[in-house]
Scaffold this motif. Structure first.
Motif, PDB file in Angstrom:
ATOM      1  N   HIS A   1     162.157  75.465  42.834  1.00  0.00           N
ATOM      2  CA  HIS A   1     163.525  75.913  43.048  1.00  0.00           C
ATOM      3  C   HIS A   1     163.550  77.430  43.042  1.00  0.00           C
ATOM      4  CE1 HIS A   1     167.728  76.901  41.981  1.00  0.00           C
ATOM      5  NE2 HIS A   1     167.996  75.848  42.719  1.00  0.00           N
TER       6      HIS A   1
ATOM      7  N   HIS B   1     164.649  64.671  47.238  1.00  0.00           N
ATOM      8  CA  HIS B   1     164.369  63.438  46.500  1.00  0.00           C
ATOM      9  C   HIS B   1     164.918  62.231  47.245  1.00  0.00           C
ATOM     10  CE1 HIS B   1     162.892  65.669  43.106  1.00  0.00           C
ATOM     11  NE2 HIS B   1     163.940  66.451  43.201  1.00  0.00           N
ATOM     12  N   GLY B   2     164.314  61.082  46.938  1.00  0.00           N
ATOM     13  CA  GLY B   2     164.807  59.814  47.471  1.00  0.00           C
ATOM     14  C   GLY B   2     164.092  59.396  48.739  1.00  0.00           C
ATOM     15  N   GLY B   3     163.742  58.137  48.813  1.00  0.00           N
ATOM     16  CA  GLY B   3     163.141  57.589  50.023  1.00  0.00           C
ATOM     17  C   GLY B   3     161.873  58.323  50.410  1.00  0.00           C
TER      18      GLY B   3
ATOM     19  N   GLN C   1     161.651  61.227  51.607  1.00  0.00           N
ATOM     20  CA  GLN C   1     161.699  62.686  51.494  1.00  0.00           C
ATOM     21  C   GLN C   1     161.366  63.149  50.078  1.00  0.00           C
ATOM     22  OE1 GLN C   1     165.627  63.804  52.820  1.00  0.00           O
ATOM     23  NE2 GLN C   1     166.540  63.578  50.806  1.00  0.00           N
TER      24      GLN C   1
ATOM     25  N   GLU D   1     165.744  61.327  56.957  1.00  0.00           N
ATOM     26  CA  GLU D   1     165.138  62.055  55.853  1.00  0.00           C
ATOM     27  C   GLU D   1     164.071  63.032  56.357  1.00  0.00           C
ATOM     28  OE1 GLU D   1     163.873  58.774  53.427  1.00  0.00           O
ATOM     29  OE2 GLU D   1     165.918  58.221  52.912  1.00  0.00           O
TER      30      GLU D   1
ATOM     31  N   LEU E   1     168.435  66.727  30.712  1.00  0.00           N
ATOM     32  CA  LEU E   1     167.239  67.568  30.800  1.00  0.00           C
ATOM     33  C   LEU E   1     166.360  67.115  31.954  1.00  0.00           C
ATOM     34  CD1 LEU E   1     165.469  69.775  29.459  1.00  0.00           C
ATOM     35  CD2 LEU E   1     164.354  67.941  28.196  1.00  0.00           C
TER      36      LEU E   1
ATOM     37  N   LEU F   1     165.593  69.016  35.523  1.00  0.00           N
ATOM     38  CA  LEU F   1     164.245  69.456  35.875  1.00  0.00           C
ATOM     39  C   LEU F   1     163.768  68.802  37.152  1.00  0.00           C
ATOM     40  CD1 LEU F   1     162.715  69.441  32.354  1.00  0.00           C
ATOM     41  CD2 LEU F   1     163.198  71.425  33.795  1.00  0.00           C
ATOM     42  N   VAL F   2     164.033  67.513  37.283  1.00  0.00           N
ATOM     43  CA  VAL F   2     163.506  66.800  38.442  1.00  0.00           C
ATOM     44  C   VAL F   2     164.237  67.204  39.712  1.00  0.00           C
ATOM     45  CG1 VAL F   2     163.225  64.536  39.507  1.00  0.00           C
ATOM     46  CG2 VAL F   2     162.634  64.880  37.106  1.00  0.00           C
ATOM     47  N   SER F   3     165.549  67.264  39.634  1.00  0.00           N
ATOM     48  CA  SER F   3     166.301  67.546  40.854  1.00  0.00           C
ATOM     49  C   SER F   3     166.400  69.042  41.102  1.00  0.00           C
ATOM     50  CB  SER F   3     167.709  66.963  40.756  1.00  0.00           C
ATOM     51  OG  SER F   3     168.475  67.715  39.840  1.00  0.00           O
ATOM     52  N   GLY F   4     166.054  69.804  40.114  1.00  0.00           N
ATOM     53  CA  GLY F   4     166.144  71.244  40.291  1.00  0.00           C
ATOM     54  C   GLY F   4     167.560  71.760  40.206  1.00  0.00           C
ATOM     55  N   GLU F   5     168.459  70.877  39.877  1.00  0.00           N
ATOM     56  CA  GLU F   5     169.856  71.314  39.801  1.00  0.00           C
ATOM     57  C   GLU F   5     170.493  70.755  38.547  1.00  0.00           C
ATOM     58  OE1 GLU F   5     171.775  70.084  43.356  1.00  0.00           O
ATOM     59  OE2 GLU F   5     170.451  71.327  44.579  1.00  0.00           O
TER      60      GLU F   5
ATOM     61  N   THR G   1     168.685  56.996  42.118  1.00  0.00           N
ATOM     62  CA  THR G   1     167.991  57.673  43.227  1.00  0.00           C
ATOM     63  C   THR G   1     168.989  57.851  44.356  1.00  0.00           C
ATOM     64  OG1 THR G   1     165.872  56.603  42.725  1.00  0.00           O
ATOM     65  CG2 THR G   1     166.126  57.508  44.941  1.00  0.00           C
ATOM     66  N   SER G   2     168.966  59.008  44.985  1.00  0.00           N
ATOM     67  CA  SER G   2     169.810  59.175  46.163  1.00  0.00           C
ATOM     68  C   SER G   2     169.241  60.249  47.075  1.00  0.00           C
ATOM     69  CB  SER G   2     171.251  59.543  45.781  1.00  0.00           C
ATOM     70  OG  SER G   2     171.990  59.791  46.971  1.00  0.00           O
ATOM     71  N   ALA G   3     168.824  59.822  48.249  1.00  0.00           N
ATOM     72  CA  ALA G   3     168.414  60.798  49.261  1.00  0.00           C
ATOM     73  C   ALA G   3     169.632  61.543  49.793  1.00  0.00           C
ATOM     74  CB  ALA G   3     167.683  60.091  50.409  1.00  0.00           C
TER      75      ALA G   3
ATOM     76  N   ASN H   1     170.502  63.867  46.913  1.00  0.00           N
ATOM     77  CA  ASN H   1     169.287  64.514  46.404  1.00  0.00           C
ATOM     78  C   ASN H   1     169.095  64.347  44.899  1.00  0.00           C
ATOM     79  OD1 ASN H   1     166.930  65.862  47.087  1.00  0.00           O
ATOM     80  ND2 ASN H   1     167.754  67.837  46.440  1.00  0.00           N
ATOM     81  N   GLN H   2     169.157  63.117  44.449  1.00  0.00           N
ATOM     82  CA  GLN H   2     168.960  62.840  43.029  1.00  0.00           C
ATOM     83  C   GLN H   2     167.765  61.920  42.829  1.00  0.00           C
ATOM     84  OE1 GLN H   2     173.367  61.742  42.706  1.00  0.00           O
ATOM     85  NE2 GLN H   2     172.835  62.231  40.582  1.00  0.00           N
ATOM     86  N   GLN H   3     167.065  62.140  41.743  1.00  0.00           N
ATOM     87  CA  GLN H   3     165.970  61.244  41.364  1.00  0.00           C
ATOM     88  C   GLN H   3     165.875  61.297  39.839  1.00  0.00           C
ATOM     89  OE1 GLN H   3     164.328  58.567  41.642  1.00  0.00           O
ATOM     90  NE2 GLN H   3     163.054  59.108  43.403  1.00  0.00           N
TER      91      GLN H   3
ATOM     92  N   HIS I   1     163.671  59.138  34.223  1.00  0.00           N
ATOM     93  CA  HIS I   1     163.760  58.319  33.015  1.00  0.00           C
ATOM     94  C   HIS I   1     165.227  58.020  32.750  1.00  0.00           C
ATOM     95  CE1 HIS I   1     163.897  57.422  28.665  1.00  0.00           C
ATOM     96  NE2 HIS I   1     162.727  56.872  28.893  1.00  0.00           N
TER      97      HIS I   1
ATOM     98  N   THR J   1     158.790  56.149  35.006  1.00  0.00           N
ATOM     99  CA  THR J   1     157.856  56.511  36.069  1.00  0.00           C
ATOM    100  C   THR J   1     156.448  56.239  35.572  1.00  0.00           C
ATOM    101  OG1 THR J   1     159.385  58.218  36.797  1.00  0.00           O
ATOM    102  CG2 THR J   1     157.133  58.372  37.604  1.00  0.00           C
TER     103      THR J   1
ATOM    104  N   SER K   1     165.703  54.653  49.358  1.00  0.00           N
ATOM    105  CA  SER K   1     166.435  55.904  49.558  1.00  0.00           C
ATOM    106  C   SER K   1     167.595  56.053  48.589  1.00  0.00           C
ATOM    107  CB  SER K   1     166.953  55.974  50.999  1.00  0.00           C
ATOM    108  OG  SER K   1     165.871  56.081  51.906  1.00  0.00           O
TER     109      SER K   1
ATOM    110  N   ASN L   1     150.138  54.475  30.364  1.00  0.00           N
ATOM    111  CA  ASN L   1     151.096  55.274  31.134  1.00  0.00           C
ATOM    112  C   ASN L   1     151.140  56.742  30.698  1.00  0.00           C
ATOM    113  OD1 ASN L   1     152.842  55.325  33.302  1.00  0.00           O
ATOM    114  ND2 ASN L   1     154.651  55.209  31.988  1.00  0.00           N
TER     115      ASN L   1
END
Lengths: 426, 426, 426
Positions: A46, A70-72, A74, A117, B11, B15-19, B36-38, B41-43, B46, B68, B182, C41
């Motif tokens: 980022h 993220h997702g799918g 991408q 994507e 947290l 960190l994962v989504s950068g936002e 999850t959402s393309a 842009n979410q992932q 945990h 994960t 996705s 894991n």
């Protein structure tokens, strides 16, 4: 916002690279920002920088952002958005420094592919579907095809480790558009006009195969409606290397619509196959979305001005919105118009393609004498300038330039596809 | 535990989504959780939620977790475990919303494949080994085969970009089971019985190819011993699209054992090949683990009840443990029994497979008239209900229902494989 | 530095695995450190440990580090560096526990491939380019070829799910070098000489295919100039399994140079093809970098000493730097010398390859009786010891040992390639 940014960047850097880093944005306005480096093992997930964050960034508000998708399919793809205050240019370092789209007000350079994507190369298998796997990720405005080969899939010969000539299956449009960039740097010129440059390095190399380096610089001046791609391809191997490079530049709505036109100064125009021949009279005018439309491809030998530059224009039906490509015909002597005005859901699109050759299989291109080669260590530069033109006057000005380059020359229109050269196949 | 969860989720999200993200779990009992959402842009790497964490989650203790995986070929694969208080359902969003297993006490829906890891699609090459690459990741209880094609690998025709019909190599069981989702959302019904729903969207789409969307909802009621899969497949392209869909539902020990049986009401039963014909008399009874056993496959035309439902049962030798599949034969008119009672180390397993057709190559399925097609924009729904049955009485009740559906109809048993339809091949 | 390390490791562990972990390095000198585990894991992205961090680590300064690589095709690849105080051994768990290089002062075991990055398997397609995709990632000092097959690509038969024998395309050198390790553990012996052991487990397994487990231990004694690879390959399937294993050990400058030599005690030496036959008289002496050089490969039947050990030496022109491989010829009865003294830019390299067979296609190896097989559950051990030798005396000592093993035996030199065995092909 610098302190917050600094902390965030340092945090992300530290976590992603696994090593503590100083925050470059916190320095005294450094002008060079490493976003990715295989050499120094950096990957910034980022990033954000504006004209306020650097000392000599000029007065025109601009912003460069990087994010990870993220997702799918991408998951893990990265985007760098360069907003020069007028244009928003979205670069995909994960996919060979392709450009996803360019936006400016109501004009967009780009299209609506059924591939939504930004597909990470780890999900691409170029060899699948008879060598058409490239289509699983095809949705960018500008994607390079190449470098060892481009164009249609099919068999061609290559040299194996044992020195024998063997057959291999070439895949559609080659590899370079699906290789993640090894190095990515943002450079902000300290001198006016403070050009913003995103420089990427992509390697297409293997043992017993090509050792090609692409250094690309995608740049724009804050506040302008132009961007420039300057690519240097270098053969880092010890022997001569064939290369092919097609700039597959793609447009959909709103520029592409019924009655939209493409203008390009041409010595000769030919249909790529019989089906294209049947639509030859309308080769430079577009239909609206047409379900079931089969692609029609036209091969153009472009004319250049005295400085070697040629110029193509895509304009909408009203002629009040347009976009242009300017390039050097010594660097890219061929130009292909790909018309694929199918239904919107299937990908209503046209491709304007300055290139080292035509999109036939490499076997054909070699036999036709259109293959470029690089000696050991040799580099070749390719530069393209893209403009957006808003208003009838601006569009007409580009059209007028094209007419002047065409001059008195009457383009030769071949009614049938060019004869296939003798490829030595049985 | 909400505050701790909230901090952790925020947290990880950040960190994962950068936002930065607000922590949904900290709201006033929201009922929908994006995992999850393309699109946005979410992932979420945990995640954990229990009936105590939402306002209207009911009184029955349940828990949904996401994690994960790491190590080997499962690096980056994600698992969602829905524990409804009685069943633990393990969903693999990274692999097309397959279901790894379902556990309840001493009953398990699933099997012990020699493939032990939940293989991430980035490590799968479907085309390898003559189109059998799908087997590199095959270990789930329920994996969908499809959507453009399913069944055996081999050559079939398709339409290229130039409108020509060309041959392509179909790969075993298609792509959908190896495409990351996705969109993934957890939904908790606010109304009793507070059904828990994991909804996923998986796209099998490309340029010059299929544009298929799978929306699946895997759901269960807290405290119940049932789960439901409801899938909607939509053709998002502008032209007609062939589809195939096989629900490849696989069982090993402890349900599968020597003397275990499969029950299904049938109009007609046929062996898939000569080897299966040799075992026809024991088609619905299972052997114990048999080193060197070669698979035997039986093709069933199922009978439905008045509402269109058919029902299959797999029961153990003692008849005191069983599992059932209920489905609509208008949606899934064919049913395949795959017997692979080989040694445990090689994967002792049987597959019960409600499907749109049989697992022959698509070329055969087309010629036999078993291919489904979707018009532009058309959707087709597929619903399957799965039950676990503990105790002789419960198992016998399902067997009785199957007998009632069979009624007076005598199943026609073909002693030899069905004649291959004319595929037009030379 | 322990406390800081501890916090960092705990932080990284917690974030990567999504679960809180105790920091092993903070315990009372535990001797076993899990770096990767699909079973539990775990995936430790960053790790560092020195002789000071464990209670019984000895007095000789050593250090083990793990890091994750970024940029280009090495995004996500991991490296473990074992510095025993004299040697720096760089292991690639992401690529089947290959060893990238070993350095000691001015000697290096390794080479300069045109492939510069440590390519993550997710970017490798072994089937591409007619089965030569392995070459896209080939740059290690030691890469194992195998396990189901190794050697040249090409067609061979295999057994399908239906029990039929079908043809499949074998890919160059098999899969094991491009499979990420499922388990990686660092073990520090508490007893002197406090041997450092990196143990990895890699699985090459699929449904309807091989179920092979490789357990490798790469170990070294602090302060020594030796390292040992001990591999155990186990057939975890229920039927007999063919295996092939080539230790492809590769050297470039500075050891490889004009006048460098390879020494190996030999019963018989043969050129692999006609081109190699043309260079037979210089089979054990190397040319300098030679643009356009085509590989020459020599097949050696090695002689062993009374304990079954054979020994190969590569020494530089001056004879004052050398490296040796010691192995058991019952475990690895064949030895191949791969000479590829091409231009530096194309990969100036030689491979010394103790193996279960020669690098022909498996079809040839089977017909020649060189294929190894493992019964169900059977294991086979392979051990190789590698030494660095600095100074004329040290190098001469190894050469003397090789002469003693050769003894009075005159190696039989075949002037032409061995006759191809009857593979049953038409």
């Amino acid at each position: 916002m610098l302190p917050r940014l600094c902390v965030l960047v340092a945090l992300v850097c530290g976590l992603v690279s696994g090593e503590p880093m100083t925050c470059r944005a916190a320095d005294n306005a450094p002008q060079k920002f490493v976003l990715t480096s295989a050499t120094t093992n950096q990957q910034i997930g980022h990033f954000e920088l504006t004209h306020l964050d650097v000392e000599n960034g000029g007065d025109i508000p601009w912003r460069v952002q990087k994010k990870t998708l993220h997702g799918g399919k991408q998951e893990g793809s990265e985007l760098i958005t360069v907003d020069n205050g007028k244009l928003q240019i979205v670069i995909v370092p994960t996919r060979g420094m392709n450009i996803l789209e360019v936006r400016s007000g109501d004009v967009r350079l780009g299209w609506d592919s059924p591939v939504k994507e930004v597909v990470h190369p780890k999900f691409i298998d170029l060899d699948t579907r008879g060598g058409l796997g490239w289509l699983d990720g095809f949705n960018e405005w500008m994607v390079r095809c190449g470098l060892e080969f481009a164009g249609h899939p099919g068999k061609d010969v290559f040299t194996t480790n044992t020195g024998d000539r063997a057959e291999m299956d070439l895949t559609l449009h080659g590899k370079i558009g699906n290789i993640p960039s090894s190095e990515v740097v943002l450079i902000v010129d300290s001198e006016p006009p403070h050009r913003l440059r995103v420089r990427g390095v992509v390697y297409e190399r293997m043992f017993f195969g090509p050792k090609l380096q692409l250094v690309t610089e995608i740049s724009t001046v804050p506040g302008s409606d132009e961007l420039t791609i300057e690519d240097v391809v270098t053969n880092q191997g010890a022997g001569e290397q064939e290369i092919e490079l097609i700039y597959h530049v793609n447009y959909g709505a709103p520029l592409l619509e019924e009655g939209a036109q493409v203008h390009v100064p041409a010595k000769r125009i030919a249909p790529m196959n019989d089906h294209a021949a049947s639509g030859l009279d309308r080769w430079n005018t577009y239909a609206g979305p047409t379900p079931g439309y089969i692609e029609q491809v036209y091969l153009v030998e472009p004319i250049s001005d005295r400085s070697g530059q040629s110029l193509a224009l895509l304009r909408n039906a009203a002629g009040d919105r347009g976009t242009s490509i300017r390039w050097n015909v010594e660097q890219l002597p061929y130009f292909t118009v790909w018309k694929n005005t199918t239904a919107v859901a299937d990908g209503y699109v046209t491709g304007l393609e300055p290139a080292t050759g035509y999109p036939y299989n490499r076997r054909v291109e070699r036999a036709a004498g259109r293959l470029a080669t690089l000696d050991a260590g040799e580099s070749r530069t390719f530069r393209l300038d893209f403009g957006l033109h808003v208003g009838t006057e601006a569009v007409e000005q580009v059209a007028g330039t094209i007419r002047r380059i065409q001059g008195e020359t009457q383009p030769e229109i071949l009614r049938t596809p060019p004869e296939m050269p003798d490829t030595g196949d049985e």
